[in-house]
Design a protein around this motif. Sequence first.
Motif, PDB file in Angstrom:
ATOM      1  N   ARG A 259     -33.437 -58.502  30.497  1.00 52.13           N
ATOM      2  CA  ARG A 259     -33.310 -57.376  30.862  1.00 52.13           C
ATOM      3  C   ARG A 259     -33.078 -56.455  29.651  1.00 52.13           C
ATOM      4  O   ARG A 259     -33.919 -55.515  29.575  1.00 52.13           O
ATOM      5  N   LEU A 260     -32.266 -56.573  28.528  1.00 56.68           N
ATOM      6  CA  LEU A 260     -32.054 -55.875  27.453  1.00 56.68           C
ATOM      7  C   LEU A 260     -33.185 -55.693  26.790  1.00 56.68           C
ATOM      8  O   LEU A 260     -33.626 -54.736  26.352  1.00 56.68           O
ATOM      9  N   THR A 261     -33.988 -57.081  26.584  1.00 57.71           N
ATOM     10  CA  THR A 261     -35.372 -56.808  25.616  1.00 57.71           C
ATOM     11  C   THR A 261     -36.103 -55.948  26.185  1.00 57.71           C
ATOM     12  O   THR A 261     -37.119 -55.417  25.100  1.00 57.71           O
ATOM     13  N   GLN A 262     -36.229 -55.518  27.162  1.00 58.20           N
ATOM     14  CA  GLN A 262     -37.157 -54.620  27.811  1.00 58.20           C
ATOM     15  C   GLN A 262     -36.856 -53.065  27.848  1.00 58.20           C
ATOM     16  O   GLN A 262     -37.208 -52.289  28.235  1.00 58.20           O
ATOM     17  N   THR A 263     -35.502 -52.735  27.660  1.00 58.77           N
ATOM     18  CA  THR A 263     -35.100 -51.607  27.507  1.00 58.77           C
ATOM     19  C   THR A 263     -35.594 -50.646  26.205  1.00 58.77           C
ATOM     20  O   THR A 263     -35.743 -51.420  25.182  1.00 58.77           O
ATOM     21  N   THR A 264     -35.993 -49.286  26.396  1.00 53.73           N
ATOM     22  CA  THR A 264     -36.301 -48.632  25.466  1.00 53.73           C
ATOM     23  C   THR A 264     -35.501 -48.543  24.372  1.00 53.73           C
ATOM     24  O   THR A 264     -35.951 -48.646  23.022  1.00 53.73           O
ATOM     25  N   GLU A 265     -34.013 -48.499  24.656  1.00 57.03           N
ATOM     26  CA  GLU A 265     -33.016 -48.275  23.491  1.00 57.03           C
ATOM     27  C   GLU A 265     -33.094 -49.426  22.686  1.00 57.03           C
ATOM     28  O   GLU A 265     -33.006 -49.501  21.475  1.00 57.03           O
ATOM     29  N   SER A 266     -33.059 -50.661  22.903  1.00 54.25           N
ATOM     30  CA  SER A 266     -33.369 -52.081  22.321  1.00 54.25           C
ATOM     31  C   SER A 266     -34.792 -51.943  21.585  1.00 54.25           C
ATOM     32  O   SER A 266     -34.753 -52.339  20.342  1.00 54.25           O
ATOM     33  N   LYS A 267     -35.629 -51.486  22.244  1.00 53.73           N
ATOM     34  CA  LYS A 267     -37.275 -51.619  21.594  1.00 53.73           C
ATOM     35  C   LYS A 267     -36.978 -50.582  20.176  1.00 53.73           C
ATOM     36  O   LYS A 267     -37.316 -50.445  19.201  1.00 53.73           O
ATOM     37  N   ALA A 268     -36.238 -49.361  20.360  1.00 51.91           N
ATOM     38  CA  ALA A 268     -35.952 -48.357  19.566  1.00 51.91           C
ATOM     39  C   ALA A 268     -35.329 -48.896  18.276  1.00 51.91           C
ATOM     40  O   ALA A 268     -35.680 -48.708  17.090  1.00 51.91           O
ATOM     41  N   LEU A 269     -34.313 -49.586  18.481  1.00 52.15           N
ATOM     42  CA  LEU A 269     -33.411 -50.505  17.335  1.00 52.15           C
ATOM     43  C   LEU A 269     -34.104 -51.331  16.687  1.00 52.15           C
ATOM     44  O   LEU A 269     -33.987 -51.151  15.539  1.00 52.15           O
ATOM     45  N   ARG A 270     -34.777 -52.186  17.526  1.00 57.19           N
ATOM     46  CA  ARG A 270     -35.558 -53.078  16.611  1.00 57.19           C
ATOM     47  C   ARG A 270     -36.748 -52.261  15.917  1.00 57.19           C
ATOM     48  O   ARG A 270     -37.171 -52.602  14.887  1.00 57.19           O
TER      49      ARG A 270
END
Length: 695
Positions: A259-270
């Motif tokens: 679920r986290l891999t799909q969040t915008t926030e995680s995508k932004a951090l990566r």
Amino acid sequence: MSADYQVIDDVAVITLNNPPVNGLGLATRTAAVDGLRRAAADPAVKAIVITGAGKAFSGGADIREFNSPRALTEPTLHTLIRTVEDSVKPTVAAIHTVCMGGGLELALGANYRVALPGAQIALPEVKLGLLPGAGGTQRLPRVLGLETALNMIVTGTPVASEKLAGTLLFDELLPAGSDLVAGAVAFARRVADVRPLPKVRERQVEHPDAAAFLAAARARVKIEAGPFPAPVECVETVAASVEMPFEDGLKFERERFIRLTQTTESKALRHAFFAERAAGKVPDVPPDTPVREIRSAAVVGAGTMGGGIAMNFANAGIPVTILETRQEALDKGLATIRKNYENTVRKGKLAPEKAAQRVGLIRGTLDHADIAQADIVIEAVFEDMGVKETVFRQLDAVMKPGAILASNTSTLDLNRIASFTARPQDVIGLHFFSPANVMKLLEIVRGAATGKDVLATALALSKKIRKTGVVSGVCDGFIGNRMVEQYIRQAGFLLDEGALPQQVDAAVEKFGFAMGPFRMGDLAGNDIGWYIRKRRAVEMPDVKYSQTADLLCEQGRFGQKTGAGWYDYQPGDRTPQPSKWVDDMIVKHSQALGVARRAISDEEIVGRLVYALVNEGAKILEEGIALRASDIDMVYLSGYGFPLFRGGPMFYADTVGLPAVLAAVENYARGYHGEAWTPAPLLVRLAREGKTFNG
Ligand code: NAI
């Protein structure tokens, strides 16, 4: 091979071998699983040691596999850990130097762990907006207890192995400097016949009052996490280690991880993580480009920027000489530097001896002869082409051959500056941000004639002084200030149309910016923009601005330094107070323009300001001023307080969808001062093709 196999006495030793940090990529996982099977099948082997070659046990997942199907190809990290955990022969992880993320999760699958002191132990996934997805949230609390494990997982901060001595994480901590493999093999032989094999998964999580502790942690982390979902999810999954049986906890962890891999926030951090690494790479300047050695530095000008720039060199242990024209200015600059160091010492962030050492590396002079032998000189004098010309002609005359001549100019044409010298190949822009000793961003401006070795040296130097170096081509304002100019123009037009500074700042700050444009102006000094607008009025008379900023400056309201700007300030207090004078001035100005003031939504404010950045960013990208969209994002994340959880302006536009961004731009182009909104051709093209800036 990406894992080596050998047998020492009757112990198999599997050595992960995937430089630089033994990332657990597919080849390494496959070789490790093969090694485990081979050891299982060999009757001469009684136990198995797993360790890492070179500078790490393992730094975790292989970042080159991020977002690729290889990460999910068998044997996955889960399979590898399961194979270790289900081994019928005892497994011993031999840990040194770096044991992080998937590396620590792998070690937790072993029956025993032996470590050297000084190893960095961490589950840093939260820093990429994720949680440890290979059992770390379920196994770490079973060896470290709920509290320590939760803190490590929620913060991602590394802990030195010796600080975890005495916990169930380590079965043996070897003395510093001892032979790890020999120690681990000896340990493995001692436990070779012990049955049943101990497994972390079979332990209970210890805590005197887990329910109360978790309730408090849930409340605390929810506040501390701000807009990021990962820390909250970390708490939930760690809680599962107490609240659920092990297998259910693992499933829960997997589900939350995905679920986290799909969040915008995680995508932004990566995105930011990869953007930072990409920024140091320039296609026509390969990593083996020779660099010039920087053993000493000089700075011209001891003003706001010069002092901060000098501190960067001193902090990196490089002696630096500051050149001024007047003793008074020099004394003032040096006194400010000393005061800065004293403040850092007072806050307990720097040992007094270290501060003294750094101050000792900074010298002042009024004589060019004292800087002539420096390997690099950075000019930070007044932002005026005439002054820059004098300085660069002098530098050309005095500096030793091969010295790098850099300018900290924020807007002026670097190619012209280079033309004042007979060595344009040695001239480069090093654009620091204020305060220069604090801000991470360093725009490295590549002139038409800048030598590749000079560029490579600047990139290496930016790492040495711990800056995020981003390469920019030559244009007015380079990447950052050229974009911010459009953002500030829109902020001004919004005032003409109906908004007030406090509304604009609040809307943008709610979006996540560290500071809105008017508070930023008051901090940096509104006179800087005034000066630039006066120059532009001559150079580019067609570019229109709201007159409100000029009306403000005509009253001497330059910002915090004059006690009044867009806001009022009480003496000794930086808190901005809305100003009646400013509000009246703005309303009267609208009347004078004949503009009927209207209510402007926060959504429009954010759209106008952020898309102004995006549209100009697209032009900068297309012109080749920036090498890649992620470089623009890096500039905004590290130098302009753009919210990290949104990944930078270009990434943000990608997440909104470029067709929607283009539609907004076209809509604004029909509004007040619509001429400011010519859609960037690249934006139009990518939107039509259904593509993104960051590809
Ligand atoms: P400042 O006015 O605080 O300092 C300039 C200093 O240069 C003064 O101390 C002056 O005495 C000295 N100086 C002038 N001519 C000189 C000469 N011929 N030889 C030696 N020293 C000389 O200016 P500030 O703000 O430090 O700006 C310097 C440069 O940095 C400008 O190009 C500016 O655009 C750029 N810059 C400024 C930023 C800011 O936020 N203030 C941010 C990024 C870049």
